[in-house]
Scaffold this motif. Structure first.
Motif, PDB file in Angstrom:
ATOM      1  N   ILE A   4      86.994  58.502  57.496  1.00 15.63           N
ATOM      2  CA  ILE A   4      86.874  58.075  58.886  1.00 15.63           C
ATOM      3  C   ILE A   4      85.905  58.970  59.643  1.00 15.63           C
ATOM      4  O   ILE A   4      86.013  60.200  59.597  1.00 15.63           O
ATOM      5  N   HIS A   5      84.952  58.361  60.318  1.00 13.98           N
ATOM      6  CA  HIS A   5      84.032  59.077  61.193  1.00 13.98           C
ATOM      7  C   HIS A   5      83.926  58.294  62.500  1.00 13.98           C
ATOM      8  O   HIS A   5      83.342  57.211  62.539  1.00 13.98           O
ATOM      9  N   LYS A   6      84.548  58.812  63.550  1.00 12.90           N
ATOM     10  CA  LYS A   6      84.562  58.142  64.855  1.00 12.90           C
ATOM     11  C   LYS A   6      85.095  56.717  64.700  1.00 12.90           C
ATOM     12  O   LYS A   6      86.243  56.521  64.356  1.00 12.90           O
ATOM     13  N   ASP A   7      84.246  55.692  64.933  1.00 13.92           N
ATOM     14  CA  ASP A   7      84.727  54.315  64.843  1.00 13.92           C
ATOM     15  C   ASP A   7      84.396  53.664  63.505  1.00 13.92           C
ATOM     16  O   ASP A   7      84.607  52.471  63.322  1.00 13.92           O
ATOM     17  N   ARG A   8      83.909  54.449  62.546  1.00 16.97           N
ATOM     18  CA  ARG A   8      83.575  53.923  61.218  1.00 16.97           C
ATOM     19  C   ARG A   8      84.624  54.326  60.206  1.00 16.97           C
ATOM     20  O   ARG A   8      85.081  55.465  60.181  1.00 16.97           O
ATOM     21  N   THR A   9      84.998  53.388  59.345  1.00 14.56           N
ATOM     22  CA  THR A   9      85.947  53.657  58.276  1.00 14.56           C
ATOM     23  C   THR A   9      85.393  53.123  56.969  1.00 14.56           C
ATOM     24  O   THR A   9      84.975  51.965  56.892  1.00 14.56           O
ATOM     25  N   LEU A  10      85.377  53.976  55.940  1.00 13.04           N
ATOM     26  CA  LEU A  10      84.919  53.566  54.625  1.00 13.04           C
ATOM     27  C   LEU A  10      86.066  53.706  53.634  1.00 13.04           C
ATOM     28  O   LEU A  10      86.785  54.706  53.632  1.00 13.04           O
ATOM     29  N   ARG A  52      77.860  61.143  48.101  1.00 12.84           N
ATOM     30  CA  ARG A  52      76.733  61.453  48.988  1.00 12.84           C
ATOM     31  C   ARG A  52      76.191  60.195  49.645  1.00 12.84           C
ATOM     32  O   ARG A  52      75.808  60.201  50.823  1.00 12.84           O
ATOM     33  N   LYS A  53      76.158  59.108  48.903  1.00  9.01           N
ATOM     34  CA  LYS A  53      75.672  57.846  49.452  1.00  9.01           C
ATOM     35  C   LYS A  53      76.561  57.397  50.607  1.00  9.01           C
ATOM     36  O   LYS A  53      76.065  56.919  51.638  1.00  9.01           O
ATOM     37  N   LYS A  54      77.868  57.576  50.470  1.00  7.42           N
ATOM     38  CA  LYS A  54      78.791  57.202  51.542  1.00  7.42           C
ATOM     39  C   LYS A  54      78.637  58.131  52.739  1.00  7.42           C
ATOM     40  O   LYS A  54      78.685  57.693  53.890  1.00  7.42           O
ATOM     41  N   LEU A  55      78.479  59.431  52.487  1.00  9.00           N
ATOM     42  CA  LEU A  55      78.282  60.369  53.591  1.00  9.00           C
ATOM     43  C   LEU A  55      76.987  60.070  54.331  1.00  9.00           C
ATOM     44  O   LEU A  55      76.924  60.171  55.561  1.00  9.00           O
ATOM     45  N   ASN A  56      75.951  59.688  53.590  1.00  9.60           N
ATOM     46  CA  ASN A  56      74.663  59.373  54.218  1.00  9.60           C
ATOM     47  C   ASN A  56      74.732  58.109  55.064  1.00  9.60           C
ATOM     48  O   ASN A  56      73.892  57.900  55.942  1.00  9.60           O
ATOM     49  N   ALA A  57      75.733  57.263  54.790  1.00  8.58           N
ATOM     50  CA  ALA A  57      75.908  56.042  55.588  1.00  8.58           C
ATOM     51  C   ALA A  57      76.550  56.345  56.936  1.00  8.58           C
ATOM     52  O   ALA A  57      76.604  55.472  57.805  1.00  8.58           O
ATOM     53  N   ASN A  63      77.780  65.559  60.025  1.00 12.56           N
ATOM     54  CA  ASN A  63      77.197  66.866  59.716  1.00 12.56           C
ATOM     55  C   ASN A  63      77.618  67.374  58.345  1.00 12.56           C
ATOM     56  O   ASN A  63      77.103  68.382  57.860  1.00 12.56           O
ATOM     57  N   ALA A  64      78.577  66.702  57.723  1.00 14.42           N
ATOM     58  CA  ALA A  64      79.090  67.145  56.428  1.00 14.42           C
ATOM     59  C   ALA A  64      78.144  66.728  55.301  1.00 14.42           C
ATOM     60  O   ALA A  64      77.506  65.671  55.363  1.00 14.42           O
ATOM     61  N   GLN A  65      78.087  67.553  54.290  1.00 14.54           N
ATOM     62  CA  GLN A  65      77.277  67.239  53.128  1.00 14.54           C
ATOM     63  C   GLN A  65      77.887  67.889  51.889  1.00 14.54           C
ATOM     64  O   GLN A  65      78.603  68.894  51.988  1.00 14.54           O
ATOM     65  N   ILE A  66      77.615  67.306  50.726  1.00 17.57           N
ATOM     66  CA  ILE A  66      77.980  67.934  49.454  1.00 17.57           C
ATOM     67  C   ILE A  66      76.706  68.547  48.902  1.00 17.57           C
ATOM     68  O   ILE A  66      75.777  67.835  48.500  1.00 17.57           O
TER      69      ILE A  66
END
Length: 235
Positions: A143-149, A199-204, A208-211
């Motif tokens: 979850i990032h703000k209003d986005r959920t994957l 990483r592909k999901k984080l880039n979407a 500020n988080a990264q692997i």
């Protein structure tokens, strides 16, 4: 935050959707109980606004089937029935709150905030947080703000391990042993493939988080503004 509105009054549903989006929420609408149940069972939303009287399947039936299926998404029932006995029956079915029609949008927002505060209790061991991300391990939801994957099972297990050991360099052996198991036999590139998918999901997401790859050491969950991580022997 993503909210599902299950309401057969199209004008009321549109009004709530518009008001929610102006407050920074993301809203989805459906007008039918059976369709609403299908959406609810996918666990894609952070909260559901559920009308009690719906075509094909009542709001009460939707709620019963959700809870029977172990869906824990918070639900606020919207009802025209304001008697105490009606309120008690709604709460006993597993609703988190109720709102009697007609209602003020200000009260709706207040009840949404109250329910979300209770549901996002960070003392829950299955709800992890790092930087501007939250990860519901129980439901495999990032979850990032209003986005959920939604994450696949192995992606979820891998990300949970990173979330529990942030800003630390984790060796390939540590990661494989904790995520796949100490006796697991996996191909050498399997871990790299799952790192690529995460990483592909984080880039979407605008996160500020990264692997980060730590040369000849392993991987680290860190923030893009952080200093290079230090090697650790965390198990």
């Amino acid at each position: 935050m993503r909210i599902l509105i299950i309401e057969d009054d199209a004008s009321l549903a549109e009004l709530m959707s518009y008001a929610l989006e102006t407050e920074g929420y993301s809203a989805d609408i459906c007008h039918d109980g059976a369709e609403g149940l299908l959406l609810a069972l996918q666990s894609l939303h952070d909260l559901i606004l559920l009308d009690r009287m719906l075509p094909t399947l009542s709001g009460e039936s939707v709620l019963k089937r959700m809870r029977k299926s172990k869906i824990t998404t918070p639900v606020i029932i919207l009802t025209a029935l304001g008697e105490l006995s009606d309120k008690i029956s709604i709460l006993d079915l597993g609703a988190d709150d109720y709102l009697v029609k007609p209602f003020d949008l200000g009260e709706l927002f207040a009840r949404i905030r109250s329910v979300l505060r209770r549901s996002l209790d960070y003392s829950d061991p299955f709800l992890l947080q790092f930087s501007d991300l939250r990860f519901c391990e129980k439901e495999s939801k990032l979850i990032h703000k209003d986005r959920t994957l939604l994450l696949a099972p192995k992606e979820a297990a891998l990300l949970a391990y990173f979330f529990r050991n942030p800003n630390q360099t984790l060796t390939r052996m540590q990661i494989i042993g904790n995520v796949w198991g100490p006796d697991a036999e996996i191909e050498d590139g399997n871990l790299d493939n799952y790192i690529y998918l995460l990483r592909k999901k984080l880039n979407a997401l605008p996160t500020n988080a990264q692997i980060k790859t730590v040369h000849r050491q392993g991987y680290c969950l860190t923030e893009k503004t952080c200093f290079p991580p230090q090697e650790t022997t965390m198990e």
